[in-house]
Design an enzyme around this catalytic site. Structure first.
Site, PDB file in Angstrom:
ATOM      1  N   HIS A   1      -5.487 -27.593  52.185  1.00 14.27           N
ATOM      2  CA  HIS A   1      -4.772 -26.994  51.044  1.00 14.27           C
ATOM      3  C   HIS A   1      -5.698 -26.071  50.250  1.00 14.27           C
ATOM      4  O   HIS A   1      -6.749 -26.514  49.768  1.00 14.27           O
ATOM      5  CB  HIS A   1      -4.247 -28.124  50.135  1.00 14.27           C
ATOM      6  CG  HIS A   1      -3.462 -27.638  48.963  1.00 14.27           C
ATOM      7  ND1 HIS A   1      -3.741 -28.026  47.670  1.00 14.27           N
ATOM      8  CD2 HIS A   1      -2.399 -26.790  48.884  1.00 14.27           C
ATOM      9  CE1 HIS A   1      -2.878 -27.441  46.839  1.00 14.27           C
ATOM     10  NE2 HIS A   1      -2.051 -26.687  47.549  1.00 14.27           N
TER      11      HIS A   1
ATOM     12  N   HIS B   1       3.340 -20.476  44.881  1.00 13.77           N
ATOM     13  CA  HIS B   1       3.801 -21.113  46.118  1.00 13.77           C
ATOM     14  C   HIS B   1       5.149 -20.582  46.586  1.00 13.77           C
ATOM     15  O   HIS B   1       5.543 -20.813  47.719  1.00 13.77           O
ATOM     16  CB  HIS B   1       3.934 -22.626  45.922  1.00 13.77           C
ATOM     17  CG  HIS B   1       2.618 -23.338  45.857  1.00 13.77           C
ATOM     18  ND1 HIS B   1       1.878 -23.409  44.710  1.00 13.77           N
ATOM     19  CD2 HIS B   1       1.906 -23.995  46.813  1.00 13.77           C
ATOM     20  CE1 HIS B   1       0.774 -24.102  44.947  1.00 13.77           C
ATOM     21  NE2 HIS B   1       0.758 -24.459  46.213  1.00 13.77           N
TER      22      HIS B   1
ATOM     23  N   ARG C   1       9.367 -41.938  27.100  1.00 12.79           N
ATOM     24  CA  ARG C   1       9.149 -43.087  26.250  1.00 12.79           C
ATOM     25  C   ARG C   1      10.515 -43.745  26.012  1.00 12.79           C
ATOM     26  O   ARG C   1      11.326 -43.272  25.210  1.00 12.79           O
ATOM     27  CB  ARG C   1       8.513 -42.665  24.927  1.00 12.79           C
ATOM     28  CG  ARG C   1       7.740 -43.741  24.142  1.00 12.79           C
ATOM     29  CD  ARG C   1       8.442 -45.032  23.955  1.00 12.79           C
ATOM     30  NE  ARG C   1       7.614 -46.030  23.284  1.00 12.79           N
ATOM     31  CZ  ARG C   1       7.690 -47.327  23.539  1.00 12.79           C
ATOM     32  NH1 ARG C   1       8.507 -47.793  24.475  1.00 12.79           N
ATOM     33  NH2 ARG C   1       6.947 -48.191  22.862  1.00 12.79           N
TER      34      ARG C   1
ATOM     35  N   CYS D   1       5.089 -38.198  20.851  1.00 10.03           N
ATOM     36  CA  CYS D   1       5.231 -39.587  20.429  1.00 10.03           C
ATOM     37  C   CYS D   1       4.242 -39.862  19.297  1.00 10.03           C
ATOM     38  O   CYS D   1       3.123 -39.346  19.313  1.00 10.03           O
ATOM     39  CB  CYS D   1       4.972 -40.528  21.604  1.00 10.03           C
ATOM     40  SG  CYS D   1       5.178 -42.254  21.129  1.00 10.03           S
TER      41      CYS D   1
ATOM     42  N   TYR E   1       6.603 -47.282  13.716  1.00 10.12           N
ATOM     43  CA  TYR E   1       6.455 -45.863  13.364  1.00 10.12           C
ATOM     44  C   TYR E   1       6.201 -45.641  11.874  1.00 10.12           C
ATOM     45  O   TYR E   1       6.833 -44.830  11.215  1.00 10.12           O
ATOM     46  CB  TYR E   1       7.675 -45.061  13.859  1.00 10.12           C
ATOM     47  CG  TYR E   1       7.769 -45.083  15.367  1.00 10.12           C
ATOM     48  CD1 TYR E   1       6.923 -44.297  16.139  1.00 10.12           C
ATOM     49  CD2 TYR E   1       8.654 -45.940  16.017  1.00 10.12           C
ATOM     50  CE1 TYR E   1       6.953 -44.361  17.518  1.00 10.12           C
ATOM     51  CE2 TYR E   1       8.688 -46.007  17.403  1.00 10.12           C
ATOM     52  CZ  TYR E   1       7.836 -45.214  18.141  1.00 10.12           C
ATOM     53  OH  TYR E   1       7.867 -45.286  19.498  1.00 10.12           O
TER      54      TYR E   1
END
Ligand code: MTE
Ligand code: MO
Length: 469
Positions: free
Chosen positions: A40, A65, A139, A185, A320
């Protein structure tokens, strides 16, 4: 081609190593690339990230590609097709609420299986300004709900009264808006804060963030139709279709002004990167609240509730939120801190990765990363040092949302720099910090921002690397 064998995903997934053979998927085709890996041109390590899985998200990034020549080369390695039923698992256990989870890309590093939480490797993260959907961090707090778009409905509630039920088609009738926005997040980079002192939470690296194109109806347009008086309410709550074992949905809320203000660009998105949102990211409709912590960007949207009260969910009330470094699990009182909304300024070095050996070229090494701030604040500068701050070098800001208006920089900024390193130095530590449009800066260390749940982990990012002269 009908003469080809059919393979199911489970079988393909197992072929991710030299011993069993290395297979990849492209569209409907299955390819055995075992002998090609070492040849590759981009090196074996890159192509191995797709082993046992799809190469499509990689080719979306490394778009060179997409040529006839490469398609033909790939076709020469074809061994079969993927089976049509592969979307359904072979062994469905009816008692396991996680038995109908979607199939994920193998390049994602899994932080939790049930519920599923995973992030892409740092080097892939910053390969493109728009994060390919399959590589976007996931998540979930609960099993992914199964939703039929034909029966999907969104309930709009004001106070205690249901005002409307919108079908998927009704949502699509609203003017269609597209924004590019990052989601991050609240626990992104938590694994670094955890080194300062033990804490509770999933061990996220620097990849709990992604930048995508979101298309859908604006929340402000939908709320306008309800003819509510903003002054009578304080919050807009969102409930998901994902339920905990007691039947309680995931839920969170944002302040009413954010929901009603069209300039906030809050969107009920039904497309991600130009395609139907996949199940993991909220199919068929999720809320995008740009500039605000990931947790408020509720997926699988079931209800919008305009109320006086904030969401009473555990994720709004007992999670949170951040506290003083001296607050511990014995003395924490969650009611004393506000729920996280807009995020602070943060940055990360994605290349090189920790402990990597890099080649010094003309006395310099190439360093790349991302920077972002909440509330639509533009990243105005990224500073990088490798002598503990004696000399700071300003990075080039290579990609940002050039169409964004002041105060609406929802996307991340990608940066890079050729950083001078000392002669004959075998090792160096790189630090990065960003500055946003309000001149907010990142704290130098985690010491004084440590909090027991590990949120808002935005201290300078530090990466130690080995140098090869
Ligand atoms: N919405 C629902 N319904 N259920 C969830 O578990 N997780 C939230 C948010 N929305 C969650 C949710 C959290 S904490 C984050 S960080 C983001 O979704 C993650 O979005 P993503 O999985 O599309 O990256
Ligand atoms: Mo999150």
């Amino acid at each position: 081609r009908a003469d080809l064998k059919t393979y199911n995903l489970e079988e393909i997934n197992k072929h991710d190593n030299k011993k069993d053979g290395i297979w990849v998927i492209f569209k409907q085709g299955v390819y055995d690339i075992t002998d090609f890996v070492d040849k590759h041109p981009g090196g074996p390590s890159k192509i191995l990230m797709a082993a046992g899985s799809s190469i499509e998200p990689f080719w979306a990034i490394f778009a060179n590609h997409n040529t006839q020549e490469i398609y033909e080369l790939l076709e020469s390695m074809r061994i079969g097709n993927i089976s049509k039923e592969n979307v359904v698992f072979n062994t469905i256990n009816e008692n396991d609420p996680y038995s109908k989870e979607p199939i994920r890309h193998k390049a994602l590093k899994i932080n939790g299986q049930k519920p599923f939480c995973a992030e892409p490797p740092p080097s892939l993260l910053i390969e493109s300004f728009i994060t390919p959907t399959e590589l976007f961090y996931v998540r979930n707090h609960l099993p992914v709900p199964e939703i039929d778009i034909k029966t999907y409905s969104l309930e709009l509630i004001v106070g205690e009264v249901t005002r409307k039920e919108l079908k998927f088609e009704d949502i699509k009738k609203y003017p269609k808006y597209t924004i590019t926005s990052a989601i991050m997040c609240g626990g992104n980079r938590r694994s670094e804060m955890a080194k300062e002192k033990q804490l509770r939470g999933l061990s996220w690296g620097i990849g709990a963030v992604g930048n995508a194109i979101w298309t859908g109806a604006r929340l402000c347009d939908i709320l306008k139709d309800l003819k509510i008086n903003e002054d009578d309410y304080n919050h807009v709550q969102f409930e998901g279709y994902d339920l905990d074992p007691s039947g309680t949905p995931y839920s969170a809320s944002i302040p009413i002004h954010k929901g009603m203000d069209c300039r906030a660009d809050v969107i009920l998105a039904y497309e991600m990167n130009g395609q139907i949102i996949p199940r993991d990211h909220g199919f068929p409709v999720r809320v995008i609240v740009p500039g605000v912590v990931g947790a408020r960007n509720v997926k699988w949207l079931a209800k919008i509730i305009v109320t006086k009260e904030e969401s009473q969910s555990q994720w709004q009330q007992r999670d949170y939120k951040a506290f003083s470094p001296s607050t511990d699990w014995d003395n924490v009182d969650f009611s004393t801190a506000p729920a996280i909304q807009e995020m602070p300024v943060i940055s990360a070095i994605c290349k090189p990765e920790p402990s990597e050996t890099i080649k010094v070229i003309n006395g310099k090494i190439n360093v790349k990363g991302y920077a972002w701030s909440g509330g639509g604040r533009k990243i105005i500068r990224v500073d990088v040092t490798n002598d503990q701050g004696k000399t700071w070098h300003t990075a080039n800001l290579n990609a940002e949302d050039y169409n964004a208006k002041e105060g609406k920089y929802w996307s991340w900024t990608l940066w890079s720099i050729d950083l001078p390193v000392k002669k004959d130095c075998k090792e160096t530590e790189i630090w990065a910090k960003a500055v946003d449009a309000s001149y907010n800066v990142q704290p130098e260390s985690f010491r004084n921002i440590w909090n027991l749940r590990g949120f808002l982990c935005n201290a300078y990012h530090r990466v130690k690397v080995k140098l090869e002269h």
